[in-house]
Structures are given as structure tokens and as C-alpha cells.
Design a protein around this motif. Structure first.
Motif, PDB file in Angstrom:
ATOM      1  N   GLU A  26     -36.291  45.954  16.415  1.00 37.36           N
ATOM      2  CA  GLU A  26     -37.352  44.954  16.378  1.00 37.36           C
ATOM      3  C   GLU A  26     -38.718  45.625  16.563  1.00 37.36           C
ATOM      4  OE1 GLU A  26     -37.483  42.296  19.778  1.00 37.36           O
ATOM      5  OE2 GLU A  26     -38.168  40.661  18.505  1.00 37.36           O
ATOM      6  N   GLU A  28     -39.459  48.703  15.908  1.00 37.56           N
ATOM      7  CA  GLU A  28     -39.716  49.504  14.712  1.00 37.56           C
ATOM      8  C   GLU A  28     -40.259  48.607  13.590  1.00 37.56           C
ATOM      9  OE1 GLU A  28     -36.993  52.741  12.596  1.00 37.56           O
ATOM     10  OE2 GLU A  28     -36.384  50.747  11.988  1.00 37.56           O
ATOM     11  N   ILE A  30     -41.806  45.733  13.812  1.00 29.82           N
ATOM     12  CA  ILE A  30     -43.151  45.250  14.133  1.00 29.82           C
ATOM     13  C   ILE A  30     -44.186  46.330  13.841  1.00 29.82           C
ATOM     14  CG2 ILE A  30     -44.634  44.594  16.093  1.00 29.82           C
ATOM     15  CD1 ILE A  30     -42.170  43.021  17.173  1.00 29.82           C
ATOM     16  N   ARG A 150     -30.588  49.064   4.295  1.00 28.80           N
ATOM     17  CA  ARG A 150     -29.887  50.226   3.754  1.00 28.80           C
ATOM     18  C   ARG A 150     -28.374  50.080   3.819  1.00 28.80           C
ATOM     19  NH1 ARG A 150     -33.946  54.372   6.784  1.00 28.80           N
ATOM     20  NH2 ARG A 150     -35.475  54.582   5.119  1.00 28.80           N
ATOM     21  N   ASP A 151     -27.881  49.226   4.691  1.00 23.85           N
ATOM     22  CA  ASP A 151     -26.421  49.111   4.798  1.00 23.85           C
ATOM     23  C   ASP A 151     -25.835  48.217   3.711  1.00 23.85           C
ATOM     24  OD1 ASP A 151     -27.097  46.516   5.775  1.00 23.85           O
ATOM     25  OD2 ASP A 151     -25.231  46.470   6.928  1.00 23.85           O
ATOM     26  N   LYS A 154     -25.083  51.188  -1.758  1.00 23.60           N
ATOM     27  CA  LYS A 154     -25.279  52.638  -1.768  1.00 23.60           C
ATOM     28  C   LYS A 154     -26.657  53.083  -2.259  1.00 23.60           C
ATOM     29  CE  LYS A 154     -21.459  53.655  -3.960  1.00 23.60           C
ATOM     30  NZ  LYS A 154     -20.404  54.438  -4.621  1.00 23.60           N
ATOM     31  N   ALA A 155     -27.177  52.409  -3.303  1.00 19.75           N
ATOM     32  CA  ALA A 155     -28.498  52.813  -3.800  1.00 19.75           C
ATOM     33  C   ALA A 155     -29.567  52.439  -2.780  1.00 19.75           C
ATOM     34  CB  ALA A 155     -28.793  52.169  -5.148  1.00 19.75           C
ATOM     35  N   ALA A 157     -29.216  52.551   0.316  1.00 14.12           N
ATOM     36  CA  ALA A 157     -29.139  53.498   1.434  1.00 14.12           C
ATOM     37  C   ALA A 157     -30.142  54.629   1.266  1.00 14.12           C
ATOM     38  CB  ALA A 157     -27.725  54.065   1.546  1.00 14.12           C
ATOM     39  N   LYS A 158     -30.644  54.793   0.048  1.00 16.57           N
ATOM     40  CA  LYS A 158     -31.571  55.895  -0.230  1.00 16.57           C
ATOM     41  C   LYS A 158     -33.009  55.410  -0.323  1.00 16.57           C
ATOM     42  CE  LYS A 158     -27.931  58.494  -1.683  1.00 16.57           C
ATOM     43  NZ  LYS A 158     -27.456  59.762  -2.134  1.00 16.57           N
ATOM     44  N   ARG A 160     -36.689  54.187   0.721  1.00 15.35           N
ATOM     45  CA  ARG A 160     -37.631  54.488   1.789  1.00 15.35           C
ATOM     46  C   ARG A 160     -38.114  53.188   2.435  1.00 15.35           C
ATOM     47  NH1 ARG A 160     -35.654  58.639   0.481  1.00 15.35           N
ATOM     48  NH2 ARG A 160     -36.746  60.555  -0.063  1.00 15.35           N
ATOM     49  N   SER A 200     -35.071  47.980   7.160  1.00  9.90           N
ATOM     50  CA  SER A 200     -34.231  48.982   6.502  1.00  9.90           C
ATOM     51  C   SER A 200     -33.032  49.405   7.338  1.00  9.90           C
ATOM     52  CB  SER A 200     -35.051  50.257   6.243  1.00  9.90           C
ATOM     53  OG  SER A 200     -35.774  50.123   5.070  1.00  9.90           O
ATOM     54  N   ASN A 201     -33.264  49.649   8.629  1.00 12.12           N
ATOM     55  CA  ASN A 201     -32.213  50.213   9.477  1.00 12.12           C
ATOM     56  C   ASN A 201     -31.338  49.172  10.169  1.00 12.12           C
ATOM     57  OD1 ASN A 201     -32.537  52.984   9.044  1.00 12.12           O
ATOM     58  ND2 ASN A 201     -34.318  53.027  10.393  1.00 12.12           N
TER      59      ASN A 201
ATOM     60  N   GLY B  58     -24.717  57.818  -3.544  1.00  8.52           N
ATOM     61  CA  GLY B  58     -25.157  56.524  -4.065  1.00  8.52           C
ATOM     62  C   GLY B  58     -25.791  56.519  -5.437  1.00  8.52           C
ATOM     63  N   ASP B  70     -30.286  63.016  -2.412  1.00  2.00           N
ATOM     64  CA  ASP B  70     -31.328  62.396  -1.614  1.00  2.00           C
ATOM     65  C   ASP B  70     -30.753  61.963  -0.271  1.00  2.00           C
ATOM     66  OD1 ASP B  70     -34.054  61.619  -1.458  1.00  2.00           O
ATOM     67  OD2 ASP B  70     -33.358  59.553  -1.469  1.00  2.00           O
ATOM     68  N   VAL B  71     -31.641  61.809   0.707  1.00  2.23           N
ATOM     69  CA  VAL B  71     -31.192  61.392   2.026  1.00  2.23           C
ATOM     70  C   VAL B  71     -30.612  59.978   1.936  1.00  2.23           C
ATOM     71  CG1 VAL B  71     -31.877  60.987   4.406  1.00  2.23           C
ATOM     72  CG2 VAL B  71     -33.045  62.724   3.061  1.00  2.23           C
ATOM     73  N   ALA B  72     -29.386  59.817   2.386  1.00  2.00           N
ATOM     74  CA  ALA B  72     -28.797  58.483   2.443  1.00  2.00           C
ATOM     75  C   ALA B  72     -28.551  58.147   3.908  1.00  2.00           C
ATOM     76  CB  ALA B  72     -27.486  58.446   1.681  1.00  2.00           C
ATOM     77  N   HIS B  73     -28.648  56.891   4.242  1.00  2.00           N
ATOM     78  CA  HIS B  73     -28.413  56.476   5.618  1.00  2.00           C
ATOM     79  C   HIS B  73     -27.104  55.715   5.695  1.00  2.00           C
ATOM     80  CE1 HIS B  73     -32.709  57.217   5.362  1.00  2.00           C
ATOM     81  NE2 HIS B  73     -32.607  57.613   6.608  1.00  2.00           N
ATOM     82  N   TYR B  75     -24.242  53.806   8.306  1.00  2.00           N
ATOM     83  CA  TYR B  75     -24.159  53.141   9.605  1.00  2.00           C
ATOM     84  C   TYR B  75     -22.708  52.924   9.996  1.00  2.00           C
ATOM     85  CZ  TYR B  75     -28.942  52.239   8.323  1.00  2.00           C
ATOM     86  OH  TYR B  75     -30.252  52.416   7.937  1.00  2.00           O
ATOM     87  N   LYS B 245     -47.779  51.296  19.080  1.00  2.00           N
ATOM     88  CA  LYS B 245     -46.508  51.690  19.662  1.00  2.00           C
ATOM     89  C   LYS B 245     -46.786  52.742  20.733  1.00  2.00           C
ATOM     90  CE  LYS B 245     -42.053  52.908  17.635  1.00  2.00           C
ATOM     91  NZ  LYS B 245     -41.410  53.061  16.328  1.00  2.00           N
TER      92      LYS B 245
END
Lengths: 315, 415
Positions: A26, A28, A30, A150-151, A154-155, A157-158, A160, A200-201, B58, B70-73, B75, B245
């Protein structure tokens, strides 16, 4: 007075076993919202009426309180939205006192810019891209905030957090800007825009846990209800809306269902569920063996479905 | 429950994606539909095993070439921790992604192919994770099944790696060696009968027990002001909230602060998070602060505690990792983004290039190419407020933006 330290270290819903980062996530998000407001002249929050964009709205409220959210919301309306979603959208916008921009896929069809798909799997999901890109140009938006995670795929996940799109709205996945530490580089040229993904995360469970903890209202179709449905390809489709194509041999039955994502009606399948409260939904997601996008036919078209759509400018 | 961000590093074919896929599979983090897709594609390709790399690779180009570009995340979570893995590619040309992944990670996994041992790439992976001061490094010696699970092979690779460790700059970095087979599942999540000579933890057991005591907590709070909230409503007519922050430590109501660069002093009056007031703003919280006095504060300014000033200077020396296809040159002008603060910068000198494989330095460099790492002196058009990277990971780093392309062209770690 409260101690924010305690607040962050012991999330209230810890006992439910959800990701404890909900709070760190949260903060992050904001931070990202504030970067958007500071770095861009004409941001917009893309609002679909789904749980992810509703979560974005709450985060934006928190980022700018006691001021109002300093940018409009925009809904790209496929004309195939669940009526509950539209109703919800209008109520929310009124409460927030922010501007809502609506642009319709139907207009793009009428203008001959896109052609309506036909057949069993016809959907307006792909057609949204054209309407979105036109609206970005019309309003000269330089930052479009969206609820992609990102979850999800798959695309994605990359993707930004600040993702630059060229004049054609396209995503150059092999030439993305590196994002280091917390630093977000929003420098762009005229005509370009940035897609911004503050959550994203977050995982699907993070979003649901947040909705639960914050007691955020969401459209009723997310909760279990009785609905006339039919089965196709192992998925459950709503038989109550004429935009969902149904062949004559596909028989209608009544089931207890809910929707896990609220996309275009024509490509969003329901899941069988008795989860009629937020607590039950969170419990159900936690134990689920099927991923969220498993009920989205648009991703099943091919292994690279999402990547191709994103290259064309899809959210 | 805690969250751990991990970066992975390995060369092509070291089995990095397979290792991650194995972690997901053995922790039952793959949903049925994802597993089904992996089974289907593995079968189509004619494999007699499950190709777990399909769970993470991906992009179309990646699947075509069977590599990660590329960097993939990714979880997943266990009963006690949540994990975010930054899967970073190992090719020479993609070093920038590895630096990127390491910049947000608390731990790193370096993969070594047991058949190949420590290779030049390994040196680079270790160098970068040490440069970025990633606290925990796990050296996973993979494909043990292909060397008959030999203890001797493991010990030799370990001894080779330990020679590198003497050269590292950040000596406190914790390093752990684990023999694994990602393909067969040995020592990833589950223990194995195949290597009874190994008494240590499996990879997951080790991750589960990592002490996350924070390296970012330096006790010196820094509050870069992101955005000033001025509602101008009747109720909040005179409200001026400074949002941002908190880094490095916590801030409290009543703290005496200095606003940089104006050096004006004031006291923290309120700390808000949304519509609630708090007495403490902990590290990494995104809060809104009001001050006792009417002070002129705008974006890019920084609030710090009295007596706790960072360096305020128009020049700095930093280790720069260059990430752009167009080279950095002596005399070149760039935008430096330090946190949220942007200034113009000119490359004064490139003191020397540092071979990122511990093979030494190269003096007399005048340009840097992509993936080069060098000690660089920069002059800025106005002062910034920085700490050394060693003392303050956030306030000691910056990115370099090429104003012709707007690309993030490099990253710097301040001396």
C-alpha cells in the motif's frame, strides 16, 4: 494518537494467512501515485469498475488526502459491461467528486475504425484498444494509471511500473527502461505516454485482502448469486445477457456463481461459488487451484495472447 | 509473516528458470491451469519431463530461443514467508537487468552448472551482487544429477568460489553453498537421498530461515518531498502537507528538522496517513507531514533531522553501471535523478573502469559501453543531499537519464 509503526508491522488480517505485505504494498502504491501527480501534466486513472481499479481509487484517495484525487477517471466502455458495474461506477464517481470520462467502443465501431467480431467467441475486448488510444490522443493524456498486476500473466510479469508507450501506443518489450530501487523515470517526449501500474507487485489475494481490510464496496457480481448460465469449453457463461453468444444446443441451467474478474461480459466466465461475503471470497481465493485469468477466454486464444495485445496498445 | 525479494543469476542453460519452476511446483504454487499448460507444451515439444522453465519465460522471443531476456517477477508463498523472485537473465549483454533485479532484492541466488564450475559469468554475478550490497547470497550448484551427485565436484566448485570471496568489497555479505538438481528436485524444496554427504539445508529451508534484519535501516531518516498537498477547501484552508516516503529511519511528531537546501529549521507538527494522525512515521511509510512554521518547501526538497545532515554538494564520485547502447563519454551531459530529485550533470572524469569479474581495473578510459562498470566523477548544476551507498542504500544511489532519448542509461552508487 495511533502509532503507525504498529499498524505496519501487524496487519489486522494476519490470521487469515494472506500476504502480510499488503501494508508495504500500500505504501509503495501511494508513493507511485504521488510520483505520477508530480511528474506528469495530464494523468488519468483507467477505471473499469473491476476490483483492481476500485482498489486503485482507494489508494489514490489515500495518496492525496485531504485534497481530491488530482486527475480524472476514464472508462473505456465496451457496451458489454455488466449493468451492476456501470451502476457502481456512477455512484462511486459521485461520492468522490471527481471527473469521469467515458469513451465508447460502439463509437469506434460506428466510425468504422474497428470491426465487430462475430461467431462463438466474439468479444469486444480487443476493440477497446483503438478506443483507448483515440481517447489518449483526444485528451493528450501523458500518464494512464491502470490496475494490471505482474502475477496475472507471464507477459505482465515483465511489465515495468512506469511503462513507456510510443505514439502508436505500442509496448516495446525488449527495450524497456530498467527500474532501479524506488526511482521512477517518467521523462517522455510529446506524443508518448506512460502506463503506470501502482499495484504491479500485488497478487490477486493481496487485492482481495485489501478490499476486506479496508471494507471497500465492490460490484455485487463479485459475490455468489443465482444466475442462468450455460457451459462451454469447461467454462461457465452467463445466459442472462444477449451479448454472450449462445448456440442453440447449449442448454441453460441455474447455478450459484460469482465472477472473479469483471471484464467484458462476452469474455468473462463465471465460477461456481457459494462465497457471498468478502470473508468467504478471500478464503476461496486462498484455496483456489485455478488462476484468475483461467476464466478469461481472451488469454486462452494462444500462449502469447497477452503479449500480442500489449504490443498493440492494449492495457 | 515476512516478505523476501530474491534476485536470481545464472548463465544460459544453468537451469535458472527450471529452478524457479521447481520451487513453484514443490511448494504447490502452480495452479492447475498453469500446470496443465506446462504439461501440454512439454508434451508438444516431445519432452519426457515437465519443462518448468515454461512457467516463467514470458515473452515470445524467449520461448522461441529458450532463454530469458527480461526481468520477470514471480510470486509464491509458504506458510511462513511470501516471496518475490526477480528472474534476471544471465547473458553478458543483459547485465543491466541483473543490476536492476539486485537493486530491490534482499537475497540473491547464483546458479552454477556443476559440470562447468565457476566460469567468468559466475564472477560477474557475484561481483554485481556484492557491488549492490545484497545481504545474502546463495550459491546453488545445479545439475548435480549430471555429475553423479559427486561431493568432490561440489567441494572443488566451492573452493573455487571461495577464492573470489577474498576479493569482494562488501565482506559482511553472507554466502551459503547448496548442491541441487532443479530438474530432479534434489535439495530445492525437498531433501534428497542422492546426496547423503550434504548435511545442510535445502534451498527453501535456507530461504525460510533468512534473517531479514534490515540493511536499509540506518537510523538516519531522510524524507524527500514528493508532492505538496494543498486542498484549499474551507475545512483545510491553510493545510500544506508534504508527502513522501521515509527512508533510513523513523520520524516523529515534534522532531526538529532542517529543510534542504534552504536550511530552514522547523518542527514536525502532524504526521498523517490518509485521514488518520500518527505520532511516528516508520521507515518506508508513505506519509503526509505538516510543519509548525510556514516554510517554503517544494518537490525535491528534503527534510532531515537537525544534527543529522547528509552531504550537500555539487560534485560526487560514484561507481556507475552503464546500461545504455549509446556510450557515456567524458564531458557528456546527462540528467541525474537522485531519489525524486533531478539535476543536470556533467561527466568530469572517468577515473577507471572496473572489470566486473575481479580481474582488475583499466585506467585511461574515456567512454563507457553498455555493461561497463566504472568509477566516475560527476559535476552537478546544483547541490544534492546524499549519503554514501555503503551507509544509505536509497540516499546513496541515483540513476542517469540520457536527455536525448529519456532512457534510464545508468545507475550510480555514491562513494
Amino acid at each position: 494518537m495511533n502509532t503507525l509503526t504498529e499498524e505496519i508491522q501487524s496487519p489486522a488480517v494476519l490470521s487469515l494467512g494472506e500476504r502480510p505485505m499488503a501494508n508495504a504494498l500500500e505504501h509503495e502504491a501511494i508513493y507511485i501515485f504521488r510520483e505520477v501527480a508530480a511528474q506528469f501534466e495530464r494523468p488519468v486513472l483507467l477505471f473499469s469498475g473491476g476490483k483492481d481499479s476500485i482498489t486503485l481509487v482507494r489508494l489514490a484517495q489515500k495518496a492525496f488526502w485531504p485534497a481530491k484525487i488530482p486527475f480524472p477517471l476514464m472508462h473505456i466502455d465496451t457496451g458489454h459491461n455488466f449493468p451492476e458495474t456501470i451502476e457502481f461506477r456512477d455512484r462511486l464517481v459521485e461520492e468522490l467528486g471527481v471527473e469521469l470520462i467515458v469513451r465508447n467502443v460502439q463509437d469506434s465501431i460506428d466510425q468504422g475504425k474497428v470491426i465487430e467480431e462475430t461467431g462463438k467467441y466474439a468479444s469486444r475486448n480487443m476493440l477497446q484498444t483503438t478506443t483507448l488510444l483515440d481517447a489518449i490522443e483526444e485528451f493528450k493524456f501523458d500518464a494512464c494509471i491502470g490496475g494490471a498486476r505482474r502475477d496475472e500473466e507471464k507477459a505482465r510479469a515483465k511489465e515495468r511500473i512506469f511503462s513507456v508507450r510510443d505514439d502508436f501506443g505500442q509496448w516495446d518489450e525488449k527495450n524497456q527502461r530498467p527500474e532501479l530501487f524506488d526511482m521512477l523515470n517518467g521523462e517522455i517526449e510529446i506524443g508518448q505516454n506512460v502506463r503506470v501500474f501502482p499495484i504491479s507487485n500485488w497478487t490477486e489475494l493481496d487485492v482481495w485482502s485489501y478490499i476486506q481490510k479496508e471494507n471497500i464496496e465492490i460490484p455485487s457480481i463479485y459475490f455468489a448469486h443465482k444466475r442462468n448460465v450455460f457451459l462451454r469449453d469447461g467454462l461457465i457463461w452467463s445466459a442472462e445477457d444477449e451479448v454472450v453468444f449462445r448456440a442453440e444446443d447449449e442448454t441453460v441451467e441455474e447455478k450459484m456463481v460469482r465472477f472473479r474478474t469483471v471484464g467484458d461480459m462476452s469474455c468473462t466466465a463465471a465460477v461456481e461459488s457459494y462465497a457471498d461475503t468478502i470473508d468467504k471470497v478471500v478464503a476461496e481465493i486462498r484455496d483456489s487451484k485455478i488462476s484468475e485469468r483461467g476464466a478469461r477466454i481472451d488469454d486462452k486464444r494462444s500462449e502469447a495472447a497477452m503479449e500480442k495485445r500489449k504490443q498493440q496498445g492494449y492495457f | 509473516m515476512e516478505v523476501l525479494k530474491i534476485a536470481t543469476a545464472g548463465s544460459v542453460d544453468d537451469g535458472k528458470s527450471t529452478l524457479i519452476g521447481r520451487l513453484l511446483y514443490d511448494t504447490k504454487s502452480l495452479t492447475d491451469d498453469k500446470l496443465e499448460a506446462i504439461e501440454k507444451t512439454s508434451k508438444q515439444k516431445g519432452y519426457d519431463y515437465l519443462d518448468f522453465s515454461l512457467a516463467t519465460d514470458g515473452l515470445v522471443a524467449e520461448r522461441e530461443q529458450g532463454i530469458t531476456i527480461d526481468v520477470a517477477h514471480i510470486y509464491f508463498s509458504t506458510a511462513s514467508k511470501s516471496y518475490i523472485i526477480a528472474d534476471t537473465p544471465g547473458h553478458v549483454e543483459y547485465t543491466r537487468n541483473m543490476v536492476t533485479g539486485a537493486s530491490t532484492s534482499q537475497a540473491a541466488i547464483i546458479l552454477i552448472d556443476a559440470r562447468k564450475g565457476v566460469i567468468e559469468q559466475t564472477n560477474r554475478h557475484f561481483f554485481i551482487n556484492n557491488l549492490l550490497r545484497v545481504k545474502d547470497v546463495i550459491v546453488a550448484i545445479n545439475k548435480m544429477d549430471l555429475v553423479d551427485y559427486s561431493q568432490e565436484v561440489f567441494n572443488n566448485i566451492k573452493a573455487d568460489f571461495e577464492k573470489l570471496m577474498d576479493k569482494r568489497d562488501y565482506q559482511e555479505q553472507k554466502i551459503t553453498f547448496i548442491p541441487v538438481s532443479a530438474l530432479k528436485g534434489d535439495n530445492v524444496v525437498n531433501r534428497t537421498e542422492n546426496m547423503t554427504w550434504y548435511q545442510g539445508q535445502t534451498l527453501l529451508e535456507h530461504l525460510e530461515e533468512l534473517d531479514l534484519q534490515d540493511i536499509y535501516n540506518t537510523g538516519t531518516p531522510r524524507f524527500p518531498v514528493q508532492y505538496v498537498v494543498r486542498p484549499k477547501t474551507e475545512e483545510f484552508h491553510d493545510f500544506r502537507g508534504f508527502t513522501g516516503k521515509v527512508y533510513g529511519g523513523e520520524l516523529n511528531v515534534g522532531d526538529e528538522i532542517v529543510v534542504l537546501p534552504s536550511m530552514t529549521r522547523s518542527k514536525i507538527k502532524n504526521i498523517y496517513f490518509y485521514n488518520e494522525e500518527y505520532k511516528t512515521a516508520p521507515r518506508r511509510s508513505s506519509v503526509t507531514i505538516t510543519l509548525e512554521d510556514e516554510v517554503n518547501v517544494s518537490r525535491g526538497d528534503m527534510l532531515v533531522k537537525v544534527g543529522d545532515l547528509p552531504t550537500i554538494d555539487k560534485q560526487l564520485t560514484a561507481t556507475v553501471s552503464w546500461m545504455d547502447s549509446s556510450s557515456l563519454t567524458t564531458g557528456g551531459k546527462y540528467v541525474v535523478q537522485h531519489g525524486i530529485n533531478k539535476v543536470l550533470a556533467k561527466v568530469d572524469t572517468i577515473e577507471h573502469k572496473i572489470n566486473p569479474d575481479y580481474s582488475g581495473i583499466e585506467a585511461n578510459a574515456t567512454t563507457l559501453q553498455m555493461n561497463d562498470i566504472a568509477k566516475v566523477r560527476l559535476k552537478l548544476n546544483r547541490p544534492i543531499f546524499y549519503d554514501s551507498f555503503k551507509d544509505h542504500r536509497t540516499n546513496g544511489s541515483f540513476i542517469i537519464i540520457d536527455s536525448r532519448t529519456n532512457n534510464t542509461a545508468g545507475v550510480g552508487f555514491i562513494e
